[in-house]
Design a protein around this motif. Structure first.
Motif, PDB file in Angstrom:
ATOM      1  N   PHE A 146       0.847  -1.199   0.000  1.00  0.00           N
ATOM      2  CA  PHE A 146       0.000   0.000   0.000  1.00  0.00           C
ATOM      3  C   PHE A 146       0.882   1.248   0.000  1.00  0.00           C
ATOM      4  N   SER A 147       1.905   1.266   0.837  1.00  0.00           N
ATOM      5  CA  SER A 147       2.799   2.429   0.925  1.00  0.00           C
ATOM      6  C   SER A 147       3.522   2.674  -0.385  1.00  0.00           C
ATOM      7  N   ASP A 148       4.065   1.603  -0.970  1.00  0.00           N
ATOM      8  CA  ASP A 148       4.785   1.746  -2.237  1.00  0.00           C
ATOM      9  C   ASP A 148       3.880   2.328  -3.324  1.00  0.00           C
ATOM     10  N   LEU A 149       2.651   1.861  -3.363  1.00  0.00           N
ATOM     11  CA  LEU A 149       1.698   2.374  -4.352  1.00  0.00           C
ATOM     12  C   LEU A 149       1.546   3.876  -4.216  1.00  0.00           C
ATOM     13  N   LEU A 150       1.450   4.368  -2.983  1.00  0.00           N
ATOM     14  CA  LEU A 150       1.194   5.789  -2.762  1.00  0.00           C
ATOM     15  C   LEU A 150       2.425   6.653  -2.993  1.00  0.00           C
ATOM     16  N   VAL A 151       3.592   6.050  -2.993  1.00  0.00           N
ATOM     17  CA  VAL A 151       4.797   6.794  -3.350  1.00  0.00           C
ATOM     18  C   VAL A 151       4.782   7.137  -4.829  1.00  0.00           C
ATOM     19  N   ASP A 152       4.314   6.196  -5.644  1.00  0.00           N
ATOM     20  CA  ASP A 152       4.430   6.330  -7.094  1.00  0.00           C
ATOM     21  C   ASP A 152       3.139   6.731  -7.807  1.00  0.00           C
ATOM     22  N   GLU A 153       1.970   6.522  -7.175  1.00  0.00           N
ATOM     23  CA  GLU A 153       0.707   6.766  -7.856  1.00  0.00           C
ATOM     24  C   GLU A 153      -0.270   7.507  -6.944  1.00  0.00           C
ATOM     25  N   ASN A 154      -1.299   8.071  -7.570  1.00  0.00           N
ATOM     26  CA  ASN A 154      -2.361   8.745  -6.830  1.00  0.00           C
ATOM     27  C   ASN A 154      -3.710   8.361  -7.437  1.00  0.00           C
ATOM     28  N   PRO A 155      -4.089   7.079  -7.323  1.00  0.00           N
ATOM     29  CA  PRO A 155      -5.337   6.621  -7.955  1.00  0.00           C
ATOM     30  C   PRO A 155      -6.566   7.147  -7.221  1.00  0.00           C
ATOM     31  N   ASP A 156      -7.697   7.114  -7.928  1.00  0.00           N
ATOM     32  CA  ASP A 156      -8.964   7.527  -7.314  1.00  0.00           C
ATOM     33  C   ASP A 156      -9.571   6.409  -6.486  1.00  0.00           C
ATOM     34  N   VAL A 157      -9.272   5.146  -6.871  1.00  0.00           N
ATOM     35  CA  VAL A 157      -9.786   3.983  -6.156  1.00  0.00           C
ATOM     36  C   VAL A 157      -8.624   3.019  -5.915  1.00  0.00           C
ATOM     37  N   ILE A 158      -8.518   2.498  -4.695  1.00  0.00           N
ATOM     38  CA  ILE A 158      -7.483   1.521  -4.374  1.00  0.00           C
ATOM     39  C   ILE A 158      -8.160   0.251  -3.857  1.00  0.00           C
ATOM     40  N   VAL A 159      -7.834  -0.881  -4.467  1.00  0.00           N
ATOM     41  CA  VAL A 159      -8.358  -2.177  -4.047  1.00  0.00           C
ATOM     42  C   VAL A 159      -7.255  -2.887  -3.271  1.00  0.00           C
ATOM     43  N   LEU A 160      -7.474  -3.107  -1.975  1.00  0.00           N
ATOM     44  CA  LEU A 160      -6.467  -3.692  -1.105  1.00  0.00           C
ATOM     45  C   LEU A 160      -6.811  -5.128  -0.756  1.00  0.00           C
ATOM     46  N   GLU A 161      -5.911  -6.049  -1.070  1.00  0.00           N
ATOM     47  CA  GLU A 161      -6.015  -7.406  -0.536  1.00  0.00           C
ATOM     48  C   GLU A 161      -5.326  -7.410   0.816  1.00  0.00           C
ATOM     49  N   LEU A 162      -6.039  -7.824   1.867  1.00  0.00           N
ATOM     50  CA  LEU A 162      -5.523  -7.701   3.222  1.00  0.00           C
ATOM     51  C   LEU A 162      -5.551  -9.040   3.946  1.00  0.00           C
ATOM     52  N   SER A 163      -4.394  -9.493   4.375  1.00  0.00           N
ATOM     53  CA  SER A 163      -4.304 -10.708   5.176  1.00  0.00           C
ATOM     54  C   SER A 163      -4.567 -10.371   6.639  1.00  0.00           C
ATOM     55  N   SER A 164      -4.795 -11.384   7.452  1.00  0.00           N
ATOM     56  CA  SER A 164      -4.961 -11.155   8.886  1.00  0.00           C
ATOM     57  C   SER A 164      -3.699 -10.528   9.472  1.00  0.00           C
ATOM     58  N   PHE A 165      -2.523 -10.925   8.951  1.00  0.00           N
ATOM     59  CA  PHE A 165      -1.269 -10.358   9.446  1.00  0.00           C
ATOM     60  C   PHE A 165      -1.220  -8.857   9.199  1.00  0.00           C
ATOM     61  N   GLN A 166      -1.687  -8.425   8.025  1.00  0.00           N
ATOM     62  CA  GLN A 166      -1.673  -6.999   7.700  1.00  0.00           C
ATOM     63  C   GLN A 166      -2.689  -6.215   8.520  1.00  0.00           C
ATOM     64  N   LEU A 167      -3.753  -6.886   8.945  1.00  0.00           N
ATOM     65  CA  LEU A 167      -4.784  -6.216   9.737  1.00  0.00           C
ATOM     66  C   LEU A 167      -4.413  -6.145  11.221  1.00  0.00           C
ATOM     67  N   ASP A 168      -3.471  -6.978  11.663  1.00  0.00           N
ATOM     68  CA  ASP A 168      -2.937  -6.831  13.019  1.00  0.00           C
ATOM     69  C   ASP A 168      -2.231  -5.470  13.080  1.00  0.00           C
ATOM     70  N   GLY A 169      -2.604  -4.643  14.005  1.00  0.00           N
ATOM     71  CA  GLY A 169      -1.983  -3.326  14.083  1.00  0.00           C
ATOM     72  C   GLY A 169      -2.809  -2.233  13.444  1.00  0.00           C
ATOM     73  N   VAL A 170      -4.016  -2.547  12.946  1.00  0.00           N
ATOM     74  CA  VAL A 170      -4.925  -1.526  12.444  1.00  0.00           C
ATOM     75  C   VAL A 170      -5.555  -0.802  13.639  1.00  0.00           C
ATOM     76  N   VAL A 171      -5.615   0.532  13.566  1.00  0.00           N
ATOM     77  CA  VAL A 171      -6.181   1.338  14.647  1.00  0.00           C
ATOM     78  C   VAL A 171      -7.392   2.132  14.153  1.00  0.00           C
ATOM     79  N   ASP A 172      -7.162   3.035  13.201  1.00  0.00           N
ATOM     80  CA  ASP A 172      -8.232   3.893  12.688  1.00  0.00           C
ATOM     81  C   ASP A 172      -8.608   3.577  11.236  1.00  0.00           C
ATOM     82  N   PHE A 173      -7.862   2.705  10.591  1.00  0.00           N
ATOM     83  CA  PHE A 173      -8.101   2.394   9.180  1.00  0.00           C
ATOM     84  C   PHE A 173      -9.552   1.990   8.944  1.00  0.00           C
ATOM     85  N   ARG A 174     -10.133   2.569   7.889  1.00  0.00           N
ATOM     86  CA  ARG A 174     -11.537   2.304   7.579  1.00  0.00           C
ATOM     87  C   ARG A 174     -11.738   2.341   6.063  1.00  0.00           C
ATOM     88  N   PRO A 175     -12.073   1.198   5.433  1.00  0.00           N
ATOM     89  CA  PRO A 175     -12.329   1.207   3.986  1.00  0.00           C
ATOM     90  C   PRO A 175     -13.704   1.795   3.673  1.00  0.00           C
TER      91      PRO A 175
END
Length: 458
Positions: A146-175
């Motif tokens: 996700f971070s790498d994408l935002l360094v190089d691009e500024n899309p209007d819509v982002i589709v994120l595949e998220l594993s349980s490991f990636q969701l560990d540590g989510v605080v305020d994130f809201r799709p």
């Protein structure tokens, strides 16, 4: 978008997520430090230094990490790791790379999680939106971070595949749109072999959702539905079901997928869908519903379905050798995925399985194995769990130690009209680098033998 110009971050791990977070932090002027408990390759060290960041390798130094306002952890580091527990003990905020990156975009976010089907649904959703002309990109557990994408691009819509490991540590994130496909046993070694803990990790995708956002969820999945019922989520909720009708989502009825939601009522014949198998009905319903929510014309959705090609290693038909079909389902790293693969088979099966056992419970596939599998080829360093479970359920059981040997044995044992199915039910790290490596070797050997057989026939 939140700005944190005077913020400082320490980043744990120099993999895809860690390096992406470092690039994004430096792009926005944050002081950053990278710490990896393993050795960092020299070329990567130079990249870190070129970004003006400090680093350490071979150790996580707590005193150094505490100098920074916040710690971003790699998804590969569990919450139980000593460095994490020590940071939390002293009150240092520890977040995921997904949480960090979400601060730096105004894009609409479609977040997709589930034990199985995440990549297929992510790729199909992205394909439908791109075909309709939207400025869309995918990231997360598929492709770049996700971070790498935002360094190089500024899309209007982002589709994120998220594993349980990636969701560990989510605080305020809201799709804006969340898709919960299924929650079945997987990675239980990370969650104390407790399904509730694992399900709670998946639920982090939706826990912050508010009015104006949309949850698309599998209403046939008990672990999901009980959480939806018990929650007080203010977001809209669309169901996916193959067992009943719904007037808020999508369902399967007599050969058709029917979409009934506020945006429209539409029908798609199953024969027009690009992906086969019961599990892919859910995946395709979810992707189509997401496109409908973003007001993609249904005609454009139908056009895009006709041109979609799934990622490799997911019920991928490699080819035929003397009327024996060879299917690469190496991504099936848990029992639930194997259930759907076996359920989709209409030919007698020579099943190649095995690898690192993640606490598998094979009960749900016992009857499928008894009814569909005549030969089991155990491909792993330790096959005891498979042998003990299925030795009495198949006519033939053998052990191999490589993908090449597995294909060679399968070619000798399979009869015309049968299928050789690589669907391991296990992680790949005993004999292979990852599931892609396992599937690639399987495919290469099938194609090699196919070429030899064809040359002899000619």
């Amino acid at each position: 978008m939140k700005e944190h110009k005077n913020h400082s971050v320490a980043i744990l791990g120099s993999g895809e997520s860690g390096m992406g977070a470092l690039r994004l932090a430096r792009k926005h002027g944050l002081k950053a430090f990278l710490s990896d408990a393993q050795t960092i390759p020299v070329q990567k060290q130079r990249r870190i230094e070129a970004m003006g960041a400090g680093f350490e390798q071979g150790v996580h130094t707590l005193d150094e990490l505490l100098k920074y306002d916040e710690v971003i952890k790699s998804p590969g580091i569990p919450d139980t790791a000593l460095v994490i527990t020590e940071l939390i003990k002293v009150g240092k905020p520890v977040i995921s790379e997904i949480e960090f990156a979400s601060r730096y975009t105004e894009a609409k976010i479609i977040g997709i999680t589930g034990s199985n089907g995440k990549t297929t649904t992510t790729l199909l959703t992205t394909h439908l939106l791109k075909h309709a002309g939207l400025n869309v990109a995918s990231a997360g557990n598929v492709g770049n971070s996700f971070s790498d994408l935002l360094v190089d691009e500024n899309p209007d819509v982002i589709v994120l595949e998220l594993s349980s490991f990636q969701l560990d540590g989510v605080v305020d994130f809201r799709p804006d749109i969340a898709i919960l496909l299924n929650i079945t046993p997987d990675h239980l070694d990370r969650y104390n072999y407790d399904m509730e803990q694992y399900a709670d990790a998946k639920w982090r995708l939706v826990k912050n959702m508010t009015q104006g956002s949309v949850l698309i969820y599998n209403a046939d999945d008990e672990m999901i539905t009980k959480r939806v019922i018990a929650s007080d989520l203010a977001c809209a909720k669309n169901q996916l079901t193959t067992k009943s009708k719904t007037n808020s989502g999508a369902y399967f009825l007599e050969g058709y997928l029917i979409f009934d939601c506020e945006k429209s009522i539409q029908i798609v014949p199953v024969e027009d869908l690009p992906l086969l198998g019961k599990h892919n009905k859910y995946n395709q319903m979810a992707a189509i519903l997401a496109a409908i929510e973003l007001e993609v014309p249904f005609g454009k959705i139908i056009e895009a379905l006709a041109t979609f090609k799934n990622a490799p290693h997911r019920l991928e038909l490699v080819g035929y050798i003397q009327d024996v079909a060879f299917i690469n389902d190496s991504k099936a790293t848990n029992v639930d995925a194997v259930y759907y693969a076996l359920d989709a088979m209409i030919r007698p099966v020579v099943w190649i399985a095995g690898g690192v056992n993640k606490g598998n419970d094979y009960a749900q596939i016992k009857n499928l194995v008894k009814n569909k599998v005549n030969t089991l080829i155990c491909m792993g360093a330790d096959n005891v769990h498979l042998i003990e479970e299925f030795a009495k359920d198949v006519d033939t059981l053998i052990e191999v130690r490589s993908a090449e040997e597995a294909v060679q044995q399968a070619t000798e044992l399979a009869k015309a009209g049968e299928v050789v199915l690589l669907s391991p039910a296990c992680a790949s790290f005993d004999l292979f680098n990852n599931y892609e490596h396992r599937g690639d070797l399987f495919r290469a050997e099938v194609l090699r033998l196919k070429k030899i057989k064809e040359a002899v026939k000619a």
